[in-house]
Design an enzyme around this catalytic site. Structure first.
Site, PDB file in Angstrom:
ATOM      1  N   HIS A 132      10.939 -23.627   8.857  1.00  0.00           N
ATOM      2  CA  HIS A 132       9.980 -24.301   9.740  1.00  0.00           C
ATOM      3  C   HIS A 132       8.524 -24.119   9.313  1.00  0.00           C
ATOM      4  O   HIS A 132       7.697 -24.980   9.587  1.00  0.00           O
ATOM      5  CB  HIS A 132      10.132 -23.789  11.175  1.00  0.00           C
ATOM      6  CG  HIS A 132      11.334 -24.349  11.864  1.00  0.00           C
ATOM      7  ND1 HIS A 132      11.520 -24.287  13.237  1.00  0.00           N
ATOM      8  CD2 HIS A 132      12.439 -24.989  11.378  1.00  0.00           C
ATOM      9  CE1 HIS A 132      12.665 -24.863  13.559  1.00  0.00           C
ATOM     10  NE2 HIS A 132      13.244 -25.278  12.446  1.00  0.00           N
ATOM     11  N   CYS A 148       3.139  -3.149   3.999  1.00  0.00           N
ATOM     12  CA  CYS A 148       2.318  -1.986   4.347  1.00  0.00           C
ATOM     13  C   CYS A 148       3.100  -1.209   5.401  1.00  0.00           C
ATOM     14  O   CYS A 148       4.306  -1.409   5.549  1.00  0.00           O
ATOM     15  CB  CYS A 148       0.913  -2.395   4.801  1.00  0.00           C
ATOM     16  SG  CYS A 148       0.830  -3.458   6.257  1.00  0.00           S
ATOM     17  N   ASP A 151       0.874  -1.175   0.000  1.00  0.00           N
ATOM     18  CA  ASP A 151       0.000   0.000   0.000  1.00  0.00           C
ATOM     19  C   ASP A 151       0.914   1.229   0.000  1.00  0.00           C
ATOM     20  O   ASP A 151       2.141   1.123  -0.198  1.00  0.00           O
ATOM     21  CB  ASP A 151      -0.997  -0.043   1.178  1.00  0.00           C
ATOM     22  CG  ASP A 151      -0.344   0.179   2.541  1.00  0.00           C
ATOM     23  OD1 ASP A 151       0.909   0.288   2.614  1.00  0.00           O
ATOM     24  OD2 ASP A 151      -1.073   0.239   3.545  1.00  0.00           O
ATOM     25  N   THR A 192       3.096  -1.302   8.721  1.00  0.00           N
ATOM     26  CA  THR A 192       3.628  -2.195   9.757  1.00  0.00           C
ATOM     27  C   THR A 192       3.839  -3.629   9.273  1.00  0.00           C
ATOM     28  O   THR A 192       4.537  -4.399   9.932  1.00  0.00           O
ATOM     29  CB  THR A 192       2.641  -2.275  10.931  1.00  0.00           C
ATOM     30  OG1 THR A 192       1.384  -2.774  10.427  1.00  0.00           O
ATOM     31  CG2 THR A 192       2.436  -0.920  11.588  1.00  0.00           C
ATOM     32  N   HIS A 237       7.845 -30.615  10.482  1.00  0.00           N
ATOM     33  CA  HIS A 237       7.161 -29.340  10.222  1.00  0.00           C
ATOM     34  C   HIS A 237       5.994 -29.504   9.253  1.00  0.00           C
ATOM     35  O   HIS A 237       5.081 -28.677   9.243  1.00  0.00           O
ATOM     36  CB  HIS A 237       8.167 -28.305   9.697  1.00  0.00           C
ATOM     37  CG  HIS A 237       9.309 -28.099  10.643  1.00  0.00           C
ATOM     38  ND1 HIS A 237       9.128 -27.579  11.905  1.00  0.00           N
ATOM     39  CD2 HIS A 237      10.630 -28.384  10.523  1.00  0.00           C
ATOM     40  CE1 HIS A 237      10.299 -27.530  12.524  1.00  0.00           C
ATOM     41  NE2 HIS A 237      11.219 -28.018  11.710  1.00  0.00           N
TER      42      HIS A 237
HETATM   43  C1  RB5 Z   1      -1.838   2.764   6.504  1.00  0.00           C
HETATM   44  O1  RB5 Z   1      -1.763   3.999   7.146  1.00  0.00           O
HETATM   45  C2  RB5 Z   1      -1.520   1.643   7.500  1.00  0.00           C
HETATM   46  O2  RB5 Z   1      -2.615   1.452   8.342  1.00  0.00           O
HETATM   47  C3  RB5 Z   1      -1.172   0.383   6.755  1.00  0.00           C
HETATM   48  O3  RB5 Z   1      -0.096   0.614   5.921  1.00  0.00           O
HETATM   49  C4  RB5 Z   1      -0.760  -0.816   7.600  1.00  0.00           C
HETATM   50  O4  RB5 Z   1       0.250  -0.491   8.488  1.00  0.00           O
HETATM   51  C5  RB5 Z   1      -1.843  -1.580   8.221  1.00  0.00           C
HETATM   52  O5  RB5 Z   1      -1.631  -2.610   8.869  1.00  0.00           O
END
Ligand code: RB5
Length: 146
Positions: free
Chosen positions: A99, A66, A10, A68, A134
């Protein structure tokens, strides 16, 4: 190396996605970019689902980024047969393959820098699943029988 490699992000992961694509292509490794292609805010779920379907139908591997890595991994793991591993270091990327036979590497563009991210991608693509005990464990991941 997988027979097909796809990547998607994203807006929170696009800068890191571009770094990874550039690095892999410089090494003559084919990687298909499923977007996003601009800086506009988009929904990570759309890209996670598109990539998961591509990985499943082509028996390939993927990278999802994304902000995080959390949202991407949550959405991708809703697909039976996708094992998406959210990793923040090289050890996790190696173990995800050895694994967990992970077929998707997830990471956070706002969490890891390009050096760590590129190491993780290289390890993920070049590490084999160990099999053995595994196999039994990954076959117990899905609640409904496959
Ligand atoms: C976008 O701001 C953020 O929420 C997205 O990139 C991600 O981190 C969601 O898990």
């Amino acid at each position: 190396m997988p027979k097909r490699l796809v990547i998607a992000s994203d807006h929170g992961g696009i800068d890191l996605k571009n770094v990874i694509i550039q690095e892999l292509r410089a090494k003559n490794i084919d990687i298909v970019d499923l977007g996003t292609h601009g800086a506009s805010s988009v929904d990570y779920t759309d890209y996670a689902h598109a990539l998961a379907e591509d990985v499943l139908s082509n028996e390939g591997m993927g990278v999802l980024i994304c902000g995080t890595g959390i949202g991407m991994s949550l959405a991708a793991n809703r697909h039976i047969g996708i094992r998406a591993a959210l990793c923040t270091n090289s050890y996790m990327a190696r173990m995800a393959r050895e694994h967990n036979d992970a077929n998707v590497l997830c990471m956070g563009g706002r969490v890891v820098g390009p050096g760590v991210a590129l190491d993780m991608v290289e390890i993920f693509l070049n590490t084999e699943f160990e099999g053995d005990r595994h196999i039994r464990r990954i076959n117990k991941i899905d609640v409904s029988p496959q």
